[in-house]
Design a protein around this motif. Sequence first.
Motif, short mmCIF file in Angstrom:
data_model
loop_
_atom_site.label_atom_id
_atom_site.label_comp_id
_atom_site.label_asym_id
_atom_site.label_seq_id
_atom_site.Cartn_x
_atom_site.Cartn_y
_atom_site.Cartn_z
N GLU A 1 0.81 -1.03 -0.01
CA GLU A 1 0.14 -0.05 0.21
C GLU A 1 0.68 1.22 -0.03
OE1 GLU A 1 -3.76 -2.41 2.11
OE2 GLU A 1 -3.20 -0.07 2.73
N VAL A 2 0.77 1.87 1.16
CA VAL A 2 1.57 3.22 1.07
C VAL A 2 2.98 3.22 0.80
CG1 VAL A 2 1.96 5.53 2.29
CG2 VAL A 2 -0.41 4.52 2.33
N PRO A 3 3.59 2.10 1.59
CA PRO A 3 4.92 2.19 1.25
C PRO A 3 5.57 1.87 -0.20
CG PRO A 3 4.27 0.76 3.23
CD PRO A 3 3.10 1.12 2.43
N LEU A 4 4.49 1.35 -0.91
CA LEU A 4 4.92 0.90 -2.45
C LEU A 4 4.77 2.22 -3.19
CD1 LEU A 4 5.54 -1.01 -4.66
CD2 LEU A 4 3.12 -1.52 -4.87
N LEU A 5 3.64 3.05 -2.63
CA LEU A 5 3.52 4.28 -3.42
C LEU A 5 4.55 5.21 -3.05
CD1 LEU A 5 1.96 6.81 -4.61
CD2 LEU A 5 0.72 6.94 -2.38
N ASN A 6 5.23 5.24 -1.52
CA ASN A 6 6.53 5.71 -1.66
C ASN A 6 7.68 5.40 -2.37
OD1 ASN A 6 5.38 7.68 0.52
ND2 ASN A 6 5.94 6.44 2.20
#
Lengths: 85, 261
Positions: free
Chosen positions: B128-133
């Motif tokens: 989720e957010v870590p991949l987006l980051n």
Amino acid sequence: MSSLFPLIEGSARMWKTLTYFVALPGVGVSTLNVFLKHHGEEERPEFITYPHLRIRSKPFPWGDGNHTLFHNPHVNSLPIGHEDE
Amino acid sequence: MTHQTHSYHMVNPSPWPLTGALSAFLMTSGLIMWFHFNSLILLALSLLTNTLTMYQWWRDIVRESTFQGHHTPTVQKGLRYGMILFILSEALFFMGFFWAFYHSSLAPTPELGGSWPPTGIHPLNPLEVPLLNTSVLLASGVSITWAHHSLMEGNRKHTLQALLITIMLGLYFTLLQASEYYETSFTISDGIYGSTFFVATGFHGLHVIIGSTFLIVCFMRQLTFHFTSNHHFGFEAAAWYWHFVDVVWLFLYISIYWWGS
């Protein structure tokens, strides 16, 4: 200035293309992925007083000394349990 | 003999090394006063004097180089060595925290439930957010390369545009991480998991903020015509630092977010 003579190697043009057609769309897709997955994550795990978690060897130097810096009452519990129960 | 017959820069006497050292001392003493005696005055003073030192010292370097022409190729070479060595020291700094993480996670103690993540810890979903980051920082690496090539090819407008995109992506990352910090179910006080997670990602986040600041300074300097198409070491140093920040994130993502979940 760049319109007066042709680009020497044109490498800036390649990186510009990569930025607009690969990099930024990649960010867009990842943003969409997060946005779509975010619906349906509301329940929080049951609270158990594990001794290896929520450690308080010494009070924090701010507030009442018992809340971490990014404390979120909805998802973070204190050593004795959730605040908002 | 009224002019120098070598290509080095003999810098004029400056008060900033002293004020910098004093502010560092004030900072350490200030932290002690805060942690043990509930007083914030020394810490506040140290942050002020530290910021003033950095502003004035770097302002003087810009004056000596861009406006007074002291940065010959020889001087620039020295600055390159310096920046490389600094980044190397930062890499070693982060290696220490990775060491701590792997030490704790490869052989989790019985107190943690003999598992990693420890019992009771609900790690973030790496997709989720870590991949987006990850995509945000990788994208910023592409845009900063575009900025550099545009600068070398003398395209002012594109340099500014690409730098702006890079800065916005950096800010986006910072906002996303701050939101993650607020939303995670675990905290820094959650044993060794919390400690390793927040110290490693926390220092990384600090470096993102520092890198973004460096890029903003470059943006302002580009606006005011400081850089030329073949002399822009300040920009190159910022770009190197930014790539370093990106690489550290990749290691963090793979080790802590992905493998560690």
